[in-house]
Motif scaffolding. Structure first.
Motif, PDB file in Angstrom:
ATOM      1  N   ILE A   1      -8.862  -3.514  -0.841  1.00 60.97           N
ATOM      2  CA  ILE A   1      -7.841  -4.274  -0.241  1.00 60.97           C
ATOM      3  C   ILE A   1      -9.377  -4.755   0.870  1.00 60.97           C
ATOM      4  O   ILE A   1      -9.881  -4.578   1.439  1.00 60.97           O
ATOM      5  CB  ILE A   1      -7.341  -3.561   1.093  1.00 60.97           C
ATOM      6  CG1 ILE A   1      -6.516  -2.353   0.149  1.00 60.97           C
ATOM      7  CG2 ILE A   1      -6.781  -4.289   1.430  1.00 60.97           C
ATOM      8  CD1 ILE A   1      -5.449  -2.927  -1.065  1.00 60.97           C
TER       9      ILE A   1
ATOM     10  N   LYS B   1      -6.193   8.967   0.733  1.00 59.88           N
ATOM     11  CA  LYS B   1      -5.422   7.315   1.024  1.00 59.88           C
ATOM     12  C   LYS B   1      -5.963   6.778   1.909  1.00 59.88           C
ATOM     13  O   LYS B   1      -5.809   5.279   1.785  1.00 59.88           O
ATOM     14  CB  LYS B   1      -4.004   7.607   0.636  1.00 59.88           C
ATOM     15  CG  LYS B   1      -3.550   7.749  -0.839  1.00 59.88           C
ATOM     16  CD  LYS B   1      -2.260   8.442  -1.211  1.00 59.88           C
ATOM     17  CE  LYS B   1      -1.511   8.795  -1.398  1.00 59.88           C
ATOM     18  NZ  LYS B   1      -0.304  10.183  -1.559  1.00 59.88           N
TER      19      LYS B   1
ATOM     20  N   SER C   1      -9.793  -0.458   4.900  1.00 61.66           N
ATOM     21  CA  SER C   1      -9.833  -1.250   4.700  1.00 61.66           C
ATOM     22  C   SER C   1      -8.715  -2.481   4.939  1.00 61.66           C
ATOM     23  O   SER C   1      -9.115  -3.808   5.540  1.00 61.66           O
ATOM     24  CB  SER C   1     -10.101  -1.644   3.323  1.00 61.66           C
ATOM     25  OG  SER C   1     -10.889  -0.872   2.908  1.00 61.66           O
TER      26      SER C   1
ATOM     27  N   ILE D   1       0.862  -1.171  -0.017  1.00 57.76           N
ATOM     28  CA  ILE D   1      -0.007   0.494   0.151  1.00 57.76           C
ATOM     29  C   ILE D   1       0.816   1.110  -0.293  1.00 57.76           C
ATOM     30  O   ILE D   1       0.431   2.189  -0.686  1.00 57.76           O
ATOM     31  CB  ILE D   1      -0.982  -0.067   0.852  1.00 57.76           C
ATOM     32  CG1 ILE D   1      -2.119  -1.103   0.810  1.00 57.76           C
ATOM     33  CG2 ILE D   1      -1.539   1.493   1.680  1.00 57.76           C
ATOM     34  CD1 ILE D   1      -2.555  -1.250   2.793  1.00 57.76           C
TER      35      ILE D   1
ATOM     36  N   MET E   1      -8.900   0.518  -8.170  1.00 62.66           N
ATOM     37  CA  MET E   1      -8.172   1.554  -8.083  1.00 62.66           C
ATOM     38  C   MET E   1      -8.603   3.227  -8.409  1.00 62.66           C
ATOM     39  O   MET E   1      -9.103   2.907  -9.842  1.00 62.66           O
ATOM     40  CB  MET E   1      -6.537   1.171  -8.604  1.00 62.66           C
ATOM     41  CG  MET E   1      -6.659   0.954  -9.942  1.00 62.66           C
ATOM     42  SD  MET E   1      -5.626   2.714 -10.311  1.00 62.66           S
ATOM     43  CE  MET E   1      -5.965   2.793 -12.424  1.00 62.66           C
TER      44      MET E   1
ATOM     45  N   HIS F   1       0.585   4.397  -3.098  1.00 63.88           N
ATOM     46  CA  HIS F   1       0.237   6.009  -2.704  1.00 63.88           C
ATOM     47  C   HIS F   1       1.197   6.515  -2.826  1.00 63.88           C
ATOM     48  O   HIS F   1       0.813   7.754  -3.122  1.00 63.88           O
ATOM     49  CB  HIS F   1       0.038   5.768  -0.761  1.00 63.88           C
ATOM     50  CG  HIS F   1      -1.545   4.656  -0.201  1.00 63.88           C
ATOM     51  ND1 HIS F   1      -1.743   4.818   1.117  1.00 63.88           N
ATOM     52  CD2 HIS F   1      -2.255   4.472  -0.706  1.00 63.88           C
ATOM     53  CE1 HIS F   1      -2.767   4.314   1.550  1.00 63.88           C
ATOM     54  NE2 HIS F   1      -3.172   4.206  -0.339  1.00 63.88           N
TER      55      HIS F   1
ATOM     56  N   ILE G   1      -5.038   4.874  -4.934  1.00 64.73           N
ATOM     57  CA  ILE G   1      -6.077   4.139  -3.963  1.00 64.73           C
ATOM     58  C   ILE G   1      -6.485   2.766  -5.020  1.00 64.73           C
ATOM     59  O   ILE G   1      -7.026   2.870  -5.374  1.00 64.73           O
ATOM     60  CB  ILE G   1      -7.295   5.334  -3.735  1.00 64.73           C
ATOM     61  CG1 ILE G   1      -6.081   6.448  -2.937  1.00 64.73           C
ATOM     62  CG2 ILE G   1      -7.356   4.581  -2.361  1.00 64.73           C
ATOM     63  CD1 ILE G   1      -7.329   7.493  -3.192  1.00 64.73           C
ATOM     64  N   HIS G   2      -5.859   1.612  -3.905  1.00 64.75           N
ATOM     65  CA  HIS G   2      -6.498   0.293  -3.886  1.00 64.75           C
ATOM     66  C   HIS G   2      -8.214   0.107  -4.097  1.00 64.75           C
ATOM     67  O   HIS G   2      -9.150  -0.267  -5.213  1.00 64.75           O
ATOM     68  CB  HIS G   2      -6.152  -0.356  -3.722  1.00 64.75           C
ATOM     69  CG  HIS G   2      -6.319  -1.991  -3.388  1.00 64.75           C
ATOM     70  ND1 HIS G   2      -7.037  -2.283  -3.604  1.00 64.75           N
ATOM     71  CD2 HIS G   2      -5.877  -3.013  -4.499  1.00 64.75           C
ATOM     72  CE1 HIS G   2      -7.225  -3.367  -4.525  1.00 64.75           C
ATOM     73  NE2 HIS G   2      -6.119  -4.028  -4.820  1.00 64.75           N
ATOM     74  N   ARG G   3      -8.595   1.471  -2.893  1.00 71.50           N
ATOM     75  CA  ARG G   3      -9.946   0.801  -2.262  1.00 71.50           C
ATOM     76  C   ARG G   3     -11.130  -0.079  -2.335  1.00 71.50           C
ATOM     77  O   ARG G   3     -11.873  -0.026  -2.335  1.00 71.50           O
ATOM     78  CB  ARG G   3     -10.727   2.047  -3.861  1.00 71.50           C
ATOM     79  CG  ARG G   3     -10.502   3.449  -3.664  1.00 71.50           C
ATOM     80  CD  ARG G   3     -11.069   4.419  -4.136  1.00 71.50           C
ATOM     81  NE  ARG G   3     -12.217   3.917  -5.431  1.00 71.50           N
ATOM     82  CZ  ARG G   3     -12.084   5.201  -7.152  1.00 71.50           C
ATOM     83  NH1 ARG G   3     -12.611   5.948  -6.204  1.00 71.50           N
ATOM     84  NH2 ARG G   3     -12.471   4.407  -7.997  1.00 71.50           N
TER      85      ARG G   3
ATOM     86  N   ASP H   1      -7.246   2.865   2.504  1.00 71.50           N
ATOM     87  CA  ASP H   1      -6.846   1.395   2.332  1.00 71.50           C
ATOM     88  C   ASP H   1      -6.200   1.234   3.209  1.00 71.50           C
ATOM     89  O   ASP H   1      -6.144  -0.672   3.668  1.00 71.50           O
ATOM     90  CB  ASP H   1      -5.801   2.162   1.209  1.00 71.50           C
ATOM     91  CG  ASP H   1      -5.700   1.680  -0.344  1.00 71.50           C
ATOM     92  OD1 ASP H   1      -7.190   1.614  -0.188  1.00 71.50           O
ATOM     93  OD2 ASP H   1      -5.579   2.452  -0.897  1.00 71.50           O
TER      94      ASP H   1
END
Length: 270
Positions: free
Chosen positions: A133, A186, A192, A120, A155, A124, A129-131, A189
């Protein structure tokens, strides 16, 4: 050559093996765009395009991101080729842990926390941003079972000036409380991942976000509380995480049990 075929959340997945060694090496995600609604069609095409960007490379995103081979669209079908992770997902390990009534060892929890947090941190640092996890998107691969973060369909690449997003996306139970309420960054993440680690410790994902930390070991408990703060500005950042004496101590200890080479090497970049 193709080996097996199965269903995914968005289509089919075909596992390919090396013709000579017969070892599985590649997974191809096959998505029928014509049978996919507009929003999901956007996200799967976004994932395929993201993998083609220069930003997606081992140099930028590090060792603990899934390996990508290629993507192509033929007619209405989109094909995304990824390295096969031969040790399954964290979700499968959690389910096995519950079925066998065998809790995770503390070192295995710390390994997932540190390596996922490192993945992560690399995202970042590249304004990604993965969004999404969650345990189903955390894989393990290779002889050492190295952690690999996958599934970049949701993402978001944010600009240096933007820093925020407002789209309501993610998986129920793992969503940070600010998603769907206000713009976010961010920090979602971190939340999550906190839920994911909480699930490893307790076997539960409280939909009402009523977290109870008594089952977590003291050092882990403190970090979980910092990751699961309701207000995003109060959550621990990746930078703060890797400055914690407790985290540095565990990295040193885990070197005896896991492959921590890339975490230690890439930490020097920050």
């Amino acid at each position: 050559e193709p080996l097996t075929q199965g269903a995914t959340g968005q289509g089919q997945a075909v596992l390919f093996r090396d013709k000579v060694s017969k070892i599985p090496v590649c997974v191809c995600k096959i998505i029928n765009l014509a049978a996919t609604d507009k929003l999901n069609r956007y996200y799967v095409k976004q994932e395929a395009e993201f993998f083609k960007k220069d930003i997606f490379s081992k140099l930028n995103l590090g060792y603990h991101i899934v390996d990508y081979f290629n993507s192509e669209q033929v007619g209405d079908e989109l094909f995304i080729y990824l390295k096969y992770c031969n040790k399954g997902t964290l979700l499968q390990r959690i389910e096995a842990s519950l079925d066998n009534r065998q809790p995770f060892t503390e070192d295995s929890i710390w390994y997932v926390l540190i390596t996922a947090m490192h993945a992560i941190r690399k995202l970042h640092a590249n304004n990604i941003i993965h969004r999404d996890i969650k345990p189903a998107n955390i894989f393990f691969d290779g002889e050492d079972g190295d952690l690999k973060l996958a599934d970049f369909g949701l993402m978001k690449i944010i600009s240096q000036n933007q820093k925020q997003s407002s789209t309501h996306v993610g998986t129920l139970g793992y969503l940070a409380p600010e998603i769907g309420v206000k713009s976010y960054g961010k920090e979602v993440d971190i939340f999550s991942l906190g839920v994911t680690i909480y699930q490893m410790v307790t076997g539960e994902v409280p939909i009402n976000q009523n977290y109870k930390f008594d089952k977590a070991p003291p050092e882990l408990r403190q970090l979980l509380k910092q990751m699961l703060q309701k207000e995003p500005e109060n959550r621990i950042t990746t930078e703060q995480f890797f400055k914690q004496e407790t985290v540095l101590k565990w990295i040193t200890y885990l070197e005896q049990l896991y492959n921590m080479e890339h975490v230690k090497k890439e930490m020097q970049e920050f």
